[in-house]
Structure formats: structure tokens, C-alpha cells
Design an enzyme around this catalytic site. Sequence first.
Site: not given
Length: 320
Positions: A37, A106, A109, A173, A190
Site C-alpha cells: 500500500h 484500490e 493507493n 467472483g 479474503t
Amino acid sequence: MRIGYKLATEAFGPAELIAQAVRAEQAGFDFVEMSDHFHPWLDSQGHSPFTWSVLGAIAARTERIGLATGVTCPSLRYHPAIVAQAAATVALLSDGRFTLGVGAGERLNEHVTGEPFPSVHGRHERLREALEIIRLLWSGGYHTYQGKHLQLDDARVFDLPPTPPVIAVAASGSESARLAAELGDGLFATEPKGSIVEHYRRAGGAGPRYAEVPMAWAVDEEQAIKAAWESSRWALTGWKVMSELPNPVNFEAASAMVDADDIAAHFSVGPDPAVHLEAVKPYVNAGFDHIVLQNAGPDPDGFLDFFERELADRLRGLDR
């Protein structure tokens, strides 16, 4: 089953992360995994060192334990050529103990470079191209690549390990699980969703399957819940929120309504090894074979002692 320890790069500085990795090896963990990150999730966490520097230092200070990123975005803040070079170097420094975990990124970051943050579909397109570029560069020689989003111009990684690092692709998914099977060597998740593993296997995936288990060890439940709330309440906001908010202040706002009951429902908390064992079981039953213990408790050294003394043998008995 392999058991890993999550190094919380958002909560500790580089020297402490290295010390925890050394202690994790002594405690019997099979690998350590760390996020990559630029910012922490919350200002109160207070840290976010450069993961690749820390990985190199851990490689030099340890002998047996595996290393992994969980996960690096190789297509926005970094160009994939840089990730290919960095991962190859860490693989050499660690004598082949490194796994490159990758994901689509994300906003927290990736927005820092000033480039627009793509849609989910656009991020998956970029991740596919990034993996193709990394694979090209790891094959040796000079390469050029012209993609829809990413380009490579006459580039070569000179220092390559004898065997390329395993690439574990983060999935939530069916689409990302298929990408993990097609262009990765393993899966990263996760949540204890057997459907993700099933999609991965149906698409031909046969590699290691990583999953993070949230827990908070302390000498009593109250201390564990308090520490997890202070450092990790952001984790309850959900992936659609976690991938889109730009700064720690936004996660402060998004997690303002999370309370102690929410923490106790999401994390296994307290000193009882049976509680933490029960938290791991759904992940094992879902088909994950690389289990990462993500401790949000107040005392990392105490947790590592607890793992060595009371938890390790019980966990390893789950797949016997």
C-alpha cells in the site's frame, strides 16, 4: 495445509515488520504475507513503508519462511515491468521463497499518481495485460508489448531466478477466478467462499489457494475487540467500499457506525485457541490450502507466542 502470518504494513514501521517476520519463522509459520500500500486504511494505523524494501530485508534476515505480497497492483501505481523486476529480485534474494500476489487495486493507493482510477472492468483489463507483460519479461530476452491500456518498449529483466515466482491472483467472483486460472499459478481470496475455489478449479486452476482469516488475539476478549476496532474496523465496510474510497479520512467516515458487536461477529477474538480454530475451519472447508492468520490484536509478540505454544499443532491437524 500451509499457514501464514499477515504482516500489517499499515500498523507497523519497517524495522518492526522485519522483526515480526524473523519471529514468525522461529514460531513455525510457513510464510509471511504483506500488503503493498501507499496509504494505511486509517490515520490511526500510522504506517505504510515501501513493501519491496521490507521484503528484501526479510529475505536477508530469514532462511526458511516463504514471502508473499498480499496483494500488489501491477498496473496503476506501478508499471508491470517494475513489478516483474522487483519480484524477480526478491525471488533471487530469498532463494525462490517468494510468491507474487496480485490484484486489481484500490483507489486508496492507486490514485496518488494523479491518473484516473478505472472502473472494475477496466481494472480487470489492465490486470490481464499486466500479467501478460510480467510473463513475457520472465521468459527472458527483450520484449515489446502493445495493449489496450499498457505498453512495453524493448525491455528486458536481466536478473531472473531459475524458476519464476508463483503468481497468486486475487479473486472475489467467477471472472477474477478464471483470470487466476488462466494467467496465474494460484488463487488469493479474503472470504471463505467455496464458489471462488470452484470457479478457479473449473477454469483449470490447480495451484495454491490463499485466504486471509481475520482474528484478534489478546489476554481477554474486551482487549481484543478494542484493538481490532481501533485498527481494523475498515475491514467491515465491504469490498465495493474498500476499493473505491481515496483516503484514510474516508474510511474513518465509512466505518464510523461499526461497533464492538460488529467486530466480534467478523473477527475471532480473545485467548481461546478453540475460537480461532473454529474461525479457520470454513476456509479449509471451502478449499483453501494456504491460510493466512491476520491478527488485529494489541500484542503481535504475544500472538506469535500463542501460535507457537497453543495454535500451530491444532491448525495443522485440520487437514489430516
